[in-house]
Motif scaffolding. Structure first.
Motif, mmCIF file in Angstrom:
data_model
loop_
_atom_site.group_PDB
_atom_site.id
_atom_site.type_symbol
_atom_site.label_atom_id
_atom_site.label_comp_id
_atom_site.label_asym_id
_atom_site.label_seq_id
_atom_site.Cartn_x
_atom_site.Cartn_y
_atom_site.Cartn_z
ATOM 1 N N LYS A 161 -1.130 16.743 -11.867
ATOM 2 C CA LYS A 161 -2.466 17.049 -12.390
ATOM 3 C C LYS A 161 -2.429 17.764 -13.737
ATOM 4 O O LYS A 161 -3.354 17.677 -14.536
ATOM 5 N N ALA A 162 -1.349 18.479 -13.990
ATOM 6 C CA ALA A 162 -1.236 19.226 -15.244
ATOM 7 C C ALA A 162 -0.702 18.358 -16.385
ATOM 8 O O ALA A 162 -0.548 18.836 -17.502
ATOM 9 N N GLY A 163 -0.410 17.077 -16.092
ATOM 10 C CA GLY A 163 0.104 16.209 -17.148
ATOM 11 C C GLY A 163 1.610 16.297 -17.313
ATOM 12 O O GLY A 163 2.169 15.800 -18.289
ATOM 13 N N VAL A 164 2.271 16.939 -16.350
ATOM 14 C CA VAL A 164 3.722 17.057 -16.397
ATOM 15 C C VAL A 164 4.343 15.784 -15.809
ATOM 16 O O VAL A 164 3.860 15.253 -14.809
ATOM 17 N N VAL A 165 5.402 15.301 -16.461
ATOM 18 C CA VAL A 165 6.091 14.093 -16.000
ATOM 19 C C VAL A 165 6.832 14.385 -14.695
ATOM 20 O O VAL A 165 7.677 15.277 -14.643
ATOM 21 N N VAL A 166 6.529 13.614 -13.636
ATOM 22 C CA VAL A 166 7.265 13.800 -12.376
ATOM 23 C C VAL A 166 8.100 12.561 -12.023
ATOM 24 O O VAL A 166 8.910 12.600 -11.101
ATOM 25 N N GLY A 167 7.909 11.468 -12.761
ATOM 26 C CA GLY A 167 8.705 10.277 -12.467
ATOM 27 C C GLY A 167 8.273 9.103 -13.328
ATOM 28 O O GLY A 167 7.436 9.254 -14.224
ATOM 29 N N LYS A 168 8.882 7.954 -13.064
ATOM 30 C CA LYS A 168 8.450 6.738 -13.753
ATOM 31 C C LYS A 168 8.551 5.553 -12.796
ATOM 32 O O LYS A 168 9.366 5.543 -11.872
ATOM 33 N N VAL A 169 7.699 4.569 -13.031
ATOM 34 C CA VAL A 169 7.755 3.315 -12.288
ATOM 35 C C VAL A 169 7.939 2.217 -13.322
ATOM 36 O O VAL A 169 7.221 2.191 -14.323
ATOM 37 N N THR A 170 8.916 1.354 -13.108
ATOM 38 C CA THR A 170 9.185 0.302 -14.083
ATOM 39 C C THR A 170 9.031 -1.080 -13.446
ATOM 40 O O THR A 170 9.068 -1.212 -12.221
ATOM 41 N N LYS A 171 8.898 -2.092 -14.290
ATOM 42 C CA LYS A 171 8.851 -3.470 -13.806
ATOM 43 C C LYS A 171 10.092 -3.780 -12.987
ATOM 44 O O LYS A 171 10.018 -4.393 -11.934
ATOM 45 N N THR A 172 11.247 -3.357 -13.515
ATOM 46 C CA THR A 172 12.509 -3.645 -12.832
ATOM 47 C C THR A 172 12.540 -3.021 -11.446
ATOM 48 O O THR A 172 12.935 -3.661 -10.465
ATOM 49 N N LYS A 173 12.081 -1.774 -11.335
ATOM 50 C CA LYS A 173 12.114 -1.094 -10.044
ATOM 51 C C LYS A 173 11.175 -1.785 -9.051
ATOM 52 O O LYS A 173 11.511 -1.933 -7.873
ATOM 53 N N LEU A 174 10.004 -2.192 -9.513
ATOM 54 C CA LEU A 174 9.065 -2.872 -8.613
ATOM 55 C C LEU A 174 9.645 -4.207 -8.153
ATOM 56 O O LEU A 174 9.573 -4.560 -6.975
ATOM 57 N N THR A 221 -1.085 6.008 -17.435
ATOM 58 C CA THR A 221 -0.273 6.809 -16.514
ATOM 59 C C THR A 221 -0.814 6.688 -15.096
ATOM 60 O O THR A 221 -1.944 6.247 -14.886
ATOM 61 N N ILE A 222 0.018 7.047 -14.131
ATOM 62 C CA ILE A 222 -0.392 7.012 -12.728
ATOM 63 C C ILE A 222 0.003 8.333 -12.075
ATOM 64 O O ILE A 222 0.623 9.177 -12.718
ATOM 65 N N THR A 223 -0.369 8.494 -10.805
ATOM 66 C CA THR A 223 0.047 9.691 -10.071
ATOM 67 C C THR A 223 0.948 9.250 -8.911
ATOM 68 O O THR A 223 1.060 8.051 -8.630
ATOM 69 N N ALA A 224 1.548 10.212 -8.242
ATOM 70 C CA ALA A 224 2.496 9.917 -7.166
ATOM 71 C C ALA A 224 1.852 9.162 -6.008
ATOM 72 O O ALA A 224 2.528 8.469 -5.246
ATOM 73 N N THR A 225 0.520 9.275 -5.875
ATOM 74 C CA THR A 225 -0.151 8.619 -4.752
ATOM 75 C C THR A 225 -0.692 7.229 -5.103
ATOM 76 O O THR A 225 -1.259 6.554 -4.258
ATOM 77 N N THR A 226 -0.538 6.805 -6.347
ATOM 78 C CA THR A 226 -0.990 5.460 -6.725
ATOM 79 C C THR A 226 -0.291 4.427 -5.841
ATOM 80 O O THR A 226 0.902 4.536 -5.577
ATOM 81 N N ARG A 227 -1.056 3.437 -5.364
ATOM 82 C CA ARG A 227 -0.452 2.383 -4.546
ATOM 83 C C ARG A 227 0.462 1.518 -5.413
ATOM 84 O O ARG A 227 0.162 1.258 -6.577
ATOM 85 N N LEU A 228 1.512 1.036 -4.799
ATOM 86 C CA LEU A 228 2.433 0.146 -5.482
ATOM 87 C C LEU A 228 1.708 -1.066 -6.087
ATOM 88 O O LEU A 228 1.986 -1.474 -7.211
ATOM 89 N N GLU A 245 0.813 -1.219 0.000
ATOM 90 C CA GLU A 245 0.000 0.000 0.000
ATOM 91 C C GLU A 245 0.843 1.263 0.000
ATOM 92 O O GLU A 245 0.326 2.369 0.147
ATOM 93 N N VAL A 246 2.128 1.096 -0.169
ATOM 94 C CA VAL A 246 3.045 2.233 -0.249
ATOM 95 C C VAL A 246 2.753 3.022 -1.529
ATOM 96 O O VAL A 246 2.512 2.437 -2.573
ATOM 97 N N PRO A 247 2.729 4.369 -1.464
ATOM 98 C CA PRO A 247 2.538 5.140 -2.703
ATOM 99 C C PRO A 247 3.786 5.078 -3.579
ATOM 100 O O PRO A 247 4.901 5.029 -3.055
ATOM 101 N N VAL A 248 3.605 5.077 -4.892
ATOM 102 C CA VAL A 248 4.749 4.922 -5.805
ATOM 103 C C VAL A 248 5.762 6.054 -5.674
ATOM 104 O O VAL A 248 6.929 5.903 -6.033
ATOM 105 N N GLU A 249 5.305 7.166 -5.146
ATOM 106 C CA GLU A 249 6.174 8.313 -4.881
ATOM 107 C C GLU A 249 7.479 7.909 -4.194
ATOM 108 O O GLU A 249 8.539 8.476 -4.471
ATOM 109 N N THR A 250 7.398 6.925 -3.296
ATOM 110 C CA THR A 250 8.570 6.529 -2.505
ATOM 111 C C THR A 250 9.604 5.774 -3.329
ATOM 112 O O THR A 250 10.710 5.567 -2.857
ATOM 113 N N LEU A 251 9.245 5.331 -4.522
ATOM 114 C CA LEU A 251 10.229 4.548 -5.268
ATOM 115 C C LEU A 251 10.331 4.912 -6.744
ATOM 116 O O LEU A 251 11.078 4.283 -7.486
ATOM 117 N N MET A 252 9.608 5.953 -7.162
ATOM 118 C CA MET A 252 9.652 6.273 -8.591
ATOM 119 C C MET A 252 11.035 6.801 -8.989
ATOM 120 O O MET A 252 11.784 7.328 -8.185
#
Lengths: 210, 210
Positions: free
Chosen positions: A180-193, A153-160, A74-81
């Motif tokens: 919210k404006a559609g600006v890229v703030v990070g990425k989450v990849t299969k490898t990172k997960l 796409t996801i947001t920083a608060t999306t659960r892992l 339940e960790v938000p992706v923000e912590t690992l993007m």
């Protein structure tokens, strides 16, 4: 397993005053020793506390329970993007491939001058493009990219857990994290997960066998 | 958390005879009810058993604890390995790329006529090869593959945790599973491992919120 309020208080007390006897813990909580018996037994059986006869309780140093659903999934992706590699719609496919190898990544994000995501290019897209009998220095990213709004796409608060589910469901290797404006703030990849899950397990492995 | 032998026996009894009272469980085990109190309380607090007043104990239907280290990370890869796509050393790069897209996989294994692994070709290898200004129908797999013994391989009994660790450490997307004779018996991929972790979490998610 969910700890009760009282069990959490016991852990706080033990952390602060270890080694500490069951009687002392009871005094802190203004409760009797028998009232605490069940809580103490659960905390030691789960390995959160260690009990040494005639010495008292210790905090085992383990995470409260490193493998609970809440702490793992339940960790938000923000912590690992991660920070994505951005290219422009006008970047040539040749340069995109070079950028992929230079940065050792599996995908590139195509953004406009204000860093709004407009497309994604994967290794697979580039391989497909390279099969075309055409000079790769004459084709630009915009031609071969997967474009918005066809990108998941996801947001920083999306659960892992949800990020992982989307990666698998849509068979992609990367999920752009947008504000919210559609600006890229990070990425989450299969490898990172995968890295995240393996690291969580490796910690327990260390505690268990080393 | 590790369950004791007695706790496991209690679960077996409850599964077979639910709903069942604490007294009945004690009879089965030839123990007194007070002796079991702590075990029953741990099994209900961890959510493995449900207790309904005046009815008895139920098995909650959850896995014993879906997120224990043992059930998640110490599973042998045998339980989740996939069947790889095999090509021959003489397959052309052009045909290899076609095979990759046709089978929708990220890597191909190169094997001899007796299915001994001789090489691995990844999407990245094919992309690199496609940059060479040469006809891809004239280059064969053996030329561009990563070859034995430079391939990290595992066996069917390798723990899932160790497989994940090797994938990340060596920055590869796939690990061939070989038998003692070097014959390919399966493959483990980043995607399959992630799928495994996400499915384990999704089960708990379902139980928790639905």
């Amino acid at each position: 397993m969910e700890l009760t309020q009282r069990q959490r208080e016991i852990i706080t007390i033990v952390k602060a005053e270890q080694p500490i006897s069951g009687d002392k813990i009871a005094q802190h909580l203004k409760l009797t020793r028998p009232t605490l018996r069940n809580d103490l037994s659960i905390l030691t059986m789960t390995g959160i506390l260690d009990a040494k006869p005639k010495v008292g309780y210790f905090y085992s140093g383990q995470h409260l329970n490193p493998l609970t659903f809440e702490t793992i999934y339940e960790v938000p992706v923000e912590t690992l993007m991660l920070t994505p590699i951005l290219i422009k719609p006008t970047t040539t496919v040749q340069d995109a491939i070079t950028s992929l190898f230079m940065n050792d990544v599996g995908s590139l994000y195509v953004a406009d001058d204000d860093q709004h995501l407009v497309g994604v290019i994967s290794r697979k897209d580039l391989l497909r493009a390279s099969l075309i009998k055409q000079d790769l220095t004459t084709i630009v990213a915009a031609v071969i990219m997967t474009r918005m709004p066809n990108i998941v796409t996801i947001t920083a608060t999306t659960r892992l857990l949800d990020a992982g589910y989307l990666l698998l469901k849509h068979q992609v290797d990367t999920l752009p994290v947008l504000d919210k404006a559609g600006v890229v703030v990070g990425k989450v990849t299969k490898t990172k997960l995968l890295d995240y899950f393996i690291n969580a397990g490796a910690k327990v492995d260390q505690e268990k066998y080393h």
